[in-house]
Design a protein around this motif. Structure first.
Motif, PDB file in Angstrom:
ATOM      1  N   CYS A 117       0.856  -1.192   0.000  1.00 26.47           N
ATOM      2  CA  CYS A 117       0.000   0.000   0.000  1.00 26.47           C
ATOM      3  C   CYS A 117       0.892   1.243   0.000  1.00 26.47           C
ATOM      4  N   GLY A 118       0.427   2.293  -0.605  1.00 21.45           N
ATOM      5  CA  GLY A 118       1.167   3.555  -0.588  1.00 21.45           C
ATOM      6  C   GLY A 118       2.576   3.354  -1.114  1.00 21.45           C
ATOM      7  N   THR A 119       3.546   3.887  -0.366  1.00 22.92           N
ATOM      8  CA  THR A 119       4.951   3.806  -0.798  1.00 22.92           C
ATOM      9  C   THR A 119       5.370   2.364  -1.062  1.00 22.92           C
ATOM     10  N   SER A 120       4.889   1.453  -0.240  1.00 26.31           N
ATOM     11  CA  SER A 120       5.292   0.045  -0.412  1.00 26.31           C
ATOM     12  C   SER A 120       4.830  -0.479  -1.776  1.00 26.31           C
TER      13      SER A 120
ATOM     14  N   GLU B  40      -6.398   0.555   1.635  1.00 27.33           N
ATOM     15  CA  GLU B  40      -5.385  -0.114   2.462  1.00 27.33           C
ATOM     16  C   GLU B  40      -6.024  -0.867   3.622  1.00 27.33           C
TER      17      GLU B  40
ATOM     18  N   ILE C  31       4.397  -6.370   1.258  1.00 31.02           N
ATOM     19  CA  ILE C  31       5.223  -5.363   1.940  1.00 31.02           C
ATOM     20  C   ILE C  31       4.315  -4.478   2.795  1.00 31.02           C
TER      21      ILE C  31
ATOM     22  N   CYS D 216       5.480  -1.807   5.793  1.00 34.39           N
ATOM     23  CA  CYS D 216       6.595  -1.357   6.646  1.00 34.39           C
ATOM     24  C   CYS D 216       6.250  -1.505   8.121  1.00 34.39           C
ATOM     25  N   GLY D 217       5.014  -1.167   8.468  1.00 38.44           N
ATOM     26  CA  GLY D 217       4.620  -1.206   9.872  1.00 38.44           C
ATOM     27  C   GLY D 217       4.022  -2.545  10.281  1.00 38.44           C
TER      28      GLY D 217
ATOM     29  N   SER E 127       1.281  -3.780   9.226  1.00 35.17           N
ATOM     30  CA  SER E 127       0.016  -3.224   9.700  1.00 35.17           C
ATOM     31  C   SER E 127      -1.118  -3.175   8.675  1.00 35.17           C
TER      32      SER E 127
ATOM     33  N   GLY F 267       6.580   8.076  11.829  1.00 33.69           N
ATOM     34  CA  GLY F 267       5.634   7.273  11.059  1.00 33.69           C
ATOM     35  C   GLY F 267       5.741   7.442   9.550  1.00 33.69           C
TER      36      GLY F 267
ATOM     37  N   ARG G  30       7.535   6.330   4.138  1.00 30.06           N
ATOM     38  CA  ARG G  30       8.014   6.514   2.770  1.00 30.06           C
ATOM     39  C   ARG G  30       9.542   6.705   2.771  1.00 30.06           C
TER      40      ARG G  30
ATOM     41  N   LYS H 165      -4.867   3.243  10.343  1.00 21.73           N
ATOM     42  CA  LYS H 165      -3.532   3.463  10.915  1.00 21.73           C
ATOM     43  C   LYS H 165      -3.343   4.955  11.222  1.00 21.73           C
ATOM     44  N   LEU H 166      -3.761   5.796  10.262  1.00 24.36           N
ATOM     45  CA  LEU H 166      -3.560   7.237  10.430  1.00 24.36           C
ATOM     46  C   LEU H 166      -4.501   7.796  11.505  1.00 24.36           C
TER      47      LEU H 166
ATOM     48  N   ARG I 196      -2.848   6.997  14.684  1.00 23.75           N
ATOM     49  CA  ARG I 196      -1.671   7.850  14.853  1.00 23.75           C
ATOM     50  C   ARG I 196      -2.108   9.258  15.285  1.00 23.75           C
TER      51      ARG I 196
HETATM   52  C1  F1P Z   1       1.526   1.993   3.841  1.00 27.53           C
HETATM   53  C2  F1P Z   1       1.183   3.488   3.754  1.00 27.53           C
HETATM   54  C3  F1P Z   1       2.420   4.354   3.717  1.00 27.53           C
HETATM   55  C4  F1P Z   1       1.998   5.811   3.704  1.00 27.53           C
HETATM   56  C5  F1P Z   1       1.055   6.116   4.878  1.00 27.53           C
HETATM   57  C6  F1P Z   1      -0.126   5.185   4.871  1.00 27.53           C
HETATM   58  O1  F1P Z   1       2.223   1.711   5.008  1.00 27.53           O
HETATM   59  O2  F1P Z   1       0.469   3.736   2.578  1.00 27.53           O
HETATM   60  O3  F1P Z   1       3.186   4.084   2.574  1.00 27.53           O
HETATM   61  O4  F1P Z   1       3.148   6.632   3.814  1.00 27.53           O
HETATM   62  O5  F1P Z   1       1.747   5.974   6.111  1.00 27.53           O
HETATM   63  O6  F1P Z   1       0.353   3.817   4.854  1.00 27.53           O
HETATM   64  P1  F1P Z   1       2.812   0.260   5.286  1.00 27.53           P
HETATM   65  O7  F1P Z   1       1.710  -0.733   5.076  1.00 27.53           O
HETATM   66  O8  F1P Z   1       3.953   0.043   4.328  1.00 27.53           O
HETATM   67  O9  F1P Z   1       3.280   0.290   6.715  1.00 27.53           O
END
Ligand code: F1P
Length: 594
Positions: free
Chosen positions: A102-105, A148, A173, A175-176, A178, A251, A254, A502-503, A506
């Motif tokens: 998702c997102g950057t991943s 996501e 992928i 990162c968190g 999550s 957090g 990216r 997630k956001l 946060r």
């Molecule tokens: C995925 C993601 C991030 C973005 C934001 C929302 O996160 O889209 O790339 O910057 O924080 O979540 P992750 O699943 O790779 O942790």
């Protein structure tokens, strides 16, 4: 650096590893002690802080709490996964390697699959890599955070991508550790082991994987990870989850999360390609050697500190004046420009026009699954010339991003066009020692040029190093420019969009940290700002998080508004007025705190 300064720097390099440091947060959400004062730092200092954060990716494991990029266990798993990829490369019939996130991943999944499918094409092999990004291709250049949270969508998109395949290596992928979208895909793999082998890439230890219930599902991210841990012993599932330290802006995965993802995926796929096509065995030494090449790459930006801080200053000035920063890139570095620019919208609450990227060849160069994405996503240099250039002047900054292997006469042509409108033209340029490409005229057109000279001859590895170096550089530029614009408070992004669970969590946590109020009160204040009401109705409080995050899509400044209300006890209307009078969020918050 004096002895005591050094000790102090070293301790903040490792402080986040202490079990007492922000114990309720996973590594990927902790705040980084190195950047505590980044909001008050000069451009030169910001550059150095960001570099110090990046260098934590390669900290040694000795005595550390968490495993690292180059820890034995991680390297071993990379070798095992590379061997799985090698098998598919040698016999690709009915097989696929899917990279998803998702997102950057997801954006890095796209970048890496593109590069390795290109490498296969050059060898006359058919492509075996496929990418999935939550929200589809428009998520490559815009934030589509709601999908996501959707595990079913994740499963369905994986099924669709793998239709008719008998063997799939799935690399998810998050990162968190999550994203429900990825959890759903991993669960699908675990349910169908005869077809799918799951690999998870992320940057938290497994016990810190997210454990919140996912609506409509019997699993959480953590329970999926635990099932994978059980299977990892018999190599039926793989976990690649070193810690790379907290992000420079809390957090903001990216940054290091994205860079480490790129490093890990490229190390695995390069080793597999070398094994399949040049009979180079997959060894621990080979993997470590590739990692060290990336570690060396991190030193390059450090050698250009002065140039970088000048560029950061220029970009910060443009943004402070409400003007634009434009990246004009070529090849894969152009993709990195597009990605970095588009991430400014969700990361810093920036306007779509504030930082924009354009790539030579547009969608023809990109070759994304869905092709051209329509009028809202114009990305070619021609689009720049027609839509953006006419309105530019000296207050707008333009950055050329290219390498010696690109068509430098095209770069020069575009540079001349830009100079007709603005002198605020700069360049980042990669070349190898002894390069004879005629770039002097381009440099003369630019106010500043970062010429990065690499010792080795151009190769696949060098291209990946150019990309990593460019990613670090652009992330630093856009982050630093927004810090200078006053978007960051300490090392927290205050004005974050609350568009997924997630956001949302946060944002609530951030309100707790800054206001000192209990969680329930912070969530209340957040909801009031999201729904623009001073009193919450039962309908609001009984709705689920997805309704809240859906409503928040069209709202701005919800977290700053909630914080002002919490700190002063004022109404939403008053809070809005305060923020209007003091548009620099950091200053508005500080005024309330004092
Ligand atoms: C995925 C993601 C991030 C973005 C934001 C929302 O996160 O889209 O790339 O910057 O924080 O979540 P992750 O699943 O790779 O942790």
């Amino acid at each position: 650096m004096s002895g005591s300064e050094w000790t102090c720097r070293l301790s903040s390099m490792h402080e986040w590893e202490s079990p007492y440091y922000e114990p309720s947060l996973p590594v990927s959400e902790k705040s980084n002690p190195l950047t505590r004062d980044i909001d008050r730092a000069s451009s030169g200092c910001i550059v150095r802080m960001l570099q110090a954060c990046d260098s934590q990716m390669f900290l040694e494991e000795a005595g550390a709490t968490y495993q690292r990029l180059m820890s034995d266990g991680v390297v071993e798993t990379l070798m095992e996964v590379a061997k799985k990829v090698e098998l598919i490369l040698k016999d690709p019939r009915d097989s696929l390697v899917v990279l998803s996130g998702c997102g950057t991943s997801g954006r890095l999944a796209f970048l890496v699959t593109s590069a390795f499918n290109r490498a296969l094409k050059e060898l006359n092999q058919s492509p075996v890599y496929s990418y999935i990004i939550a929200g589809g291709d428009k998520a490559l250049f815009s934030s589509q955070e709601a999908p996501e949270d959707d595990p079913k969508l994740g499963m369905l998109s994986l099924k669709e991508a793998c239709e008719g395949k008998k063997r799939v290596l799935f690399i998810g992928i998050s990162c968190g550790l999550s994203a429900p979208f990825v959890a759903g895909q991993l669960d699908l793999c675990l349910q169908n082991p005869q077809v799918y082998t799951p690999v998870l890439v992320g940057f938290n230890p497994t016990h810190q994987a997210r454990d919140e219930p996912i609506p409509g599902c019997s699993f959480t991210f953590r329970s999926v990870v635990q099932r994978m841990e059980g299977l990892a012993k018999s190599q039926k599932a793989f976990l690649i989850n070193p810690a790379v330290g907290p992000e420079a802006i809390s957090g903001s995965s990216r940054m290091k999360g994205g860079s480490a993802t790129k490093i890990l995926l490229e190390v695995v796929l390069s080793a597999a390609h070398a094994a399949a096509f040049t009979h180079t065995p997959i060894t621990q030494q080979g993997i470590l050697q590739h990692m060290r090449a990336y570690e060396k790459t991190l030193e390059i930006p450090c050698a250009h500190n002065e140039g970088m801080s000048a560029l950061l200053e220029a970009a910060g000035k443009s943004l402070q004046r409400g003007r634009r920063v434009c990246y004009l890139g070529w090849g894969s570095l152009g993709v990195l420009g597009l990605v970095d620019a588009s991430e400014c919208v969700p990361t810093f609450g920036a306007d779509y026009e504030d930082v924009r990227g354009f790539i030579s060849g547009g969608y023809n160069e990109l070759k994304n699954n869905e092709g051209p994405l329509g009028p809202d996503f114009r990305i070619s240099h021609e689009d720049f010339l027609h839509l953006v250039l006419p309105s530019l002047d000296d207050h707008d900054m333009v950055l050329l991003i290219y390498t010696q292997t690109d068509d430098v006469s095209d770069v020069e042509k575009l540079a001349r066009r830009v100079r007709e409108k603005t002198s605020n033209l700069h360049a980042v340029y990669h070349r190898v020692d002894g390069d004879t490409a005629a770039t002097d005229d381009i440099n003369k057109l630019c106010l500043s040029s970062l010429r990065i000279t690499w010792p080795s001859p151009a190769s696949g590895l060098l291209q990946m190093q150019w990309e990593l170096c460019t990613k670090l550089f652009l992330n630093a530029l856009s982050t630093g420019a927004h810090v200078l614009k006053g978007k960051i408070y300490q090392n927290h992004m205050m004005d974050l969009q609350v568009t997924n669970s997630k956001l949302y969590c946060r944002a609530t946590r951030l309100l707790q940290k800054l206001s000192g109020c209990p969680e329930s009160k912070c969530e209340e204040a957040l909801l009031k700002a999201v729904y623009k009401v001073d009193n919450l109705t039962v309908e609001i409080t009984s709705s689920d998080i997805s309704t809240h995050t859906h409503t928040a899509r069209t709202r701005t400044k919800v977290v700053p508004l909630a914080l002002v209300c919490l700190l002063t006890g004022c109404s939403l209307a008053e809070a809005e007025l305060r923020l209007e009078q003091q548009p620099i969020v950091r200053d508005a918050v500080e005024a309330c705190l004092s």
